[in-house]
Every structure is written in C-alpha cells, then in structure tokens.
Design a protein around this motif. Structure first.
Motif, PDB file in Angstrom:
ATOM      1  N   GLU A  53    -129.682   8.244  28.298  1.00 24.65           N
ATOM      2  CA  GLU A  53    -128.557   9.177  28.229  1.00 24.65           C
ATOM      3  C   GLU A  53    -128.689  10.140  27.055  1.00 24.65           C
ATOM      4  O   GLU A  53    -128.435  11.340  27.202  1.00 24.65           O
ATOM      5  CB  GLU A  53    -127.237   8.408  28.127  1.00 24.65           C
ATOM      6  CG  GLU A  53    -126.018   9.349  28.150  1.00 24.65           C
ATOM      7  CD  GLU A  53    -124.703   8.606  28.009  1.00 24.65           C
ATOM      8  OE1 GLU A  53    -123.862   8.730  28.918  1.00 24.65           O
ATOM      9  OE2 GLU A  53    -124.533   7.912  26.985  1.00 24.65           O
ATOM     10  N   GLU A  54    -129.091   9.618  25.909  1.00 22.51           N
ATOM     11  CA  GLU A  54    -129.200  10.471  24.726  1.00 22.51           C
ATOM     12  C   GLU A  54    -130.247  11.569  24.923  1.00 22.51           C
ATOM     13  O   GLU A  54    -130.000  12.738  24.603  1.00 22.51           O
ATOM     14  CB  GLU A  54    -129.561   9.636  23.498  1.00 22.51           C
ATOM     15  CG  GLU A  54    -129.616  10.476  22.221  1.00 22.51           C
ATOM     16  CD  GLU A  54    -130.003   9.662  21.007  1.00 22.51           C
ATOM     17  OE1 GLU A  54    -130.055  10.248  19.909  1.00 22.51           O
ATOM     18  OE2 GLU A  54    -130.257   8.459  21.141  1.00 22.51           O
ATOM     19  N   SER A  55    -131.403  11.190  25.457  1.00 21.03           N
ATOM     20  CA  SER A  55    -132.454  12.191  25.676  1.00 21.03           C
ATOM     21  C   SER A  55    -132.045  13.193  26.756  1.00 21.03           C
ATOM     22  O   SER A  55    -132.363  14.381  26.664  1.00 21.03           O
ATOM     23  CB  SER A  55    -133.771  11.504  26.066  1.00 21.03           C
ATOM     24  OG  SER A  55    -133.641  10.826  27.295  1.00 21.03           O
TER      25      SER A  55
ATOM     26  N   ARG B 193    -122.831  13.466  34.710  1.00 20.28           N
ATOM     27  CA  ARG B 193    -121.459  13.202  35.150  1.00 20.28           C
ATOM     28  C   ARG B 193    -121.442  12.349  36.406  1.00 20.28           C
ATOM     29  O   ARG B 193    -120.706  11.351  36.503  1.00 20.28           O
ATOM     30  CB  ARG B 193    -120.723  14.520  35.417  1.00 20.28           C
ATOM     31  CG  ARG B 193    -119.265  14.344  35.798  1.00 20.28           C
ATOM     32  CD  ARG B 193    -118.705  15.559  36.489  1.00 20.28           C
ATOM     33  NE  ARG B 193    -119.386  15.816  37.756  1.00 20.28           N
ATOM     34  CZ  ARG B 193    -119.109  16.851  38.557  1.00 20.28           C
ATOM     35  NH1 ARG B 193    -118.195  17.722  38.200  1.00 20.28           N
ATOM     36  NH2 ARG B 193    -119.771  17.010  39.690  1.00 20.28           N
ATOM     37  N   ASP B 194    -122.256  12.731  37.389  1.00 22.65           N
ATOM     38  CA  ASP B 194    -122.293  11.986  38.649  1.00 22.65           C
ATOM     39  C   ASP B 194    -122.853  10.582  38.462  1.00 22.65           C
ATOM     40  O   ASP B 194    -122.573   9.683  39.266  1.00 22.65           O
ATOM     41  CB  ASP B 194    -123.133  12.741  39.680  1.00 22.65           C
ATOM     42  CG  ASP B 194    -122.502  14.070  40.076  1.00 22.65           C
ATOM     43  OD1 ASP B 194    -121.301  14.262  39.769  1.00 22.65           O
ATOM     44  OD2 ASP B 194    -123.209  14.923  40.655  1.00 22.65           O
ATOM     45  N   GLY B 195    -123.627  10.407  37.375  1.00 30.23           N
ATOM     46  CA  GLY B 195    -124.187   9.093  37.093  1.00 30.23           C
ATOM     47  C   GLY B 195    -123.227   8.181  36.363  1.00 30.23           C
ATOM     48  O   GLY B 195    -123.576   7.041  36.026  1.00 30.23           O
ATOM     49  N   GLY B 196    -122.005   8.679  36.101  1.00 28.29           N
ATOM     50  CA  GLY B 196    -120.983   7.857  35.472  1.00 28.29           C
ATOM     51  C   GLY B 196    -120.943   7.920  33.960  1.00 28.29           C
ATOM     52  O   GLY B 196    -120.261   7.112  33.317  1.00 28.29           O
ATOM     53  N   SER B 197    -121.623   8.904  33.357  1.00 27.36           N
ATOM     54  CA  SER B 197    -121.603   9.031  31.898  1.00 27.36           C
ATOM     55  C   SER B 197    -120.190   9.356  31.418  1.00 27.36           C
ATOM     56  O   SER B 197    -119.491  10.200  31.986  1.00 27.36           O
ATOM     57  CB  SER B 197    -122.561  10.137  31.449  1.00 27.36           C
ATOM     58  OG  SER B 197    -122.447  10.350  30.049  1.00 27.36           O
TER      59      SER B 197
END
Length: 292
Positions: A18-20, A45-49
């Motif tokens: 996520e950070e990268s 966003r779609d990945g649930g972050s």
C-alpha cells in the motif's frame, strides 16, 4: 521521475504494498500523469484501502481530468483538510455554485497555499487585478517564489498591459530562460506589441533548443506558431493588396481621363469604367474580409 520508475520496478517484481502504491500514485500526479494517478488511487480505493490520502488523491486526479462530478463525490467522503477545502472551492466554481463558493472562501486561511488558490479563482473569474494584488503580497514575503512573476505577467497580459507583462516576465526568464510557459507568454506579448513575425521567432527558437522527447505544452506551442505564421502571412498579403489597390485606383483615374477626352456623346465608356472600378473594389473588400 527516478522514484516513479523505482516504484514501478518494485511492483513488477512483486514487491508492491500500500505504501509503495501510494507513492506511485503521488509521483504520477506530480509528474502531470493524472490518468495514471487516477487509476492508482482508484485501485487502492476499490481494494479497500482506508488511508486518508486515497479518496482525496482520487478527487484531485479526477478534477485535473475534468471529471468534476466524480471528483466531488470522492471529496465528500474524504476527511476534512485544507486541501479538501481548496478542492471544494474550485469545484464550486466549476459547478457555478456561488453559495458554496462563498462558504469555502470563508474557510480559506492566510497561508500561501490557500491564498494561491484564491488568486487562481480570481483569475478564472476575470478578476485580474485582485489576483495581481494577492500574488504581489505573497512575493513580498517569499521572494524565492519566482514563478509567481509569471502569474503576475499573465494577469497583466489579460489586462492588455503587454509592456508591463513583459517587464515582470523578464524577472523569471533571467533565471529560467528555457521555460516553455514563460517563453510562450513572451511570444504572445511580442505578438501584441509588435507583429506575428517577432512572436514566431521566439517560439521557433524554443522548439529548436528543446529536446524532441519534451512534450509539455506542445499542442499550444504548435497552435500559437500556426497563428503567428498566419498573422505574418496576412500582414504580407495586406501590404501587397494595398499596392494593388493604389494601382487599381491609378488605372481607374487614367481610364476615366481617357473617356473624358473622347468626343463621344455616348456615356458607355464612363459607365464601363465606373462598373469596373466598383467591381474591383467589391472584390478586394470581400478578399480582405475572408482573410481577416
């Protein structure tokens, strides 16, 4: 750019997280690749972050892509921040929502970022003097922000103060003579102050020194080059047409004098000359109208 390539390499090597991905989206946005940034933020966003920067980043990328409704929807879900307020301020302007515009305006603070946002709205609403006042006030305390001189020069250009615009622009060009934006504005000032040929020379020198891979503002540069070239051609044509017009008048006067010297009672020849002169005049007027 190097960081962007490094992050892409890590992703391709299966070392993405996520950070990268956030850094990749951030780099893409600040490189002006808004489509790439939009795709990265949308994937997050779609990945649930749940990272607070994702929705606001998506909103900003959508805004720069002209997707204002999607930008507004993402911004509404983002946590409160000064950036969110500035974005909402600009969205209100895009939607023509004066009530919301004033509401977000009142939330702006006396900090550089908020004041620059306010100045840009003034510019977009053709309040050029108000924008100049803000830029100059910021410059008083931040002399190192040389790019603000370009903004001031652009406002003066919009106010038709082309000579003043040129003077202010020179401050920035003294430090960054290869700036595309500044050189384009300088060329536009030359076009207004002098002629299309002088303006065309400025842009051609820029294209000759620029790298073939450098594509920033390439479309507007090509557009202005074409306009300056056409202007030069029209000026040359108008000059030649003036010579032709003088020749036509001289011929008309000579023909009229010849008719007067004839001992004919008929009015045929004077009518013929009058008709011919009128036709030539009408044709030249139509041609000028087509070329202007």
């Amino acid at each position: 750019t190097s960081l962007f390539i490094f992050r892409e390499f890590n992703r391709n090597a299966g070392k993405s997280n996520e950070e990268s991905d956030l850094w990749l989206a951030y780099c893409a946005f600040h490189l002006g690749d808004y489509k790439k940034a939009y795709e990265e933020y949308k994937t997050l966003r779609d990945g649930g972050s749940t990272h607070p920067e994702v929705l606001l980043g998506l909103a900003c990328a959508s805004f720069f892509l002209g997707m204002y409704k999607e930008s507004s929807a993402a911004a509404e879900k983002a946590p409160p921040s000064s950036l969110k307020n500035r974005l909402s301020f600009h969205l209100a302007h895009k939607f023509g929502d004066e009530k919301s515009l004033m509401s977000f305006h009142q939330q702006l603070q006396d900090v550089v970022e908020d004041q620059l946002s306010l100045a840009s709205i003034h510019y977009l609403r053709s309040h050029y003097q108000e924008a100049i006042d803000i830029y100059k006030r910021i410059l008083l305390d931040n002399r190192e922000h040389l790019a603000l001189n370009v903004y001031v020069a652009l406002c003066y250009y919009k106010l038709d103060y082309f000579d003043v615009s040129q003077e202010v622009l020179a401050v920035y060009l003294a430090h960054y003579p290869d700036s595309v934006t500044a050189t384009n504005l300088k060329a536009c000032n030359h076009y207004k102050l002098y002629n299309g040929k002088a303006a065309e020379a400025e842009l051609r020198s820029l294209r000759e020194t620029a790298s073939p891979s450098f594509q920033y503002a390439s479309e507007i540069i090509r557009h202005n080059l074409a306009r300056f070239f056409v202007s030069s051609c029209l000026a040359s044509i108008n000059s030649r047409m003036s010579v032709v017009a003088r020749s036509c008048r001289s011929f008309s006067e000579a023909a009229t004098a010849l008719c007067k010297s004839c001992h004919r009672s008929s009015t045929f020849y004077p009518k013929l000359v009058s008709t011919w002169s009128s036709t030539i005049s009408d044709k030249m007027t139509s041609l000028k109208r087509m070329l202007s």
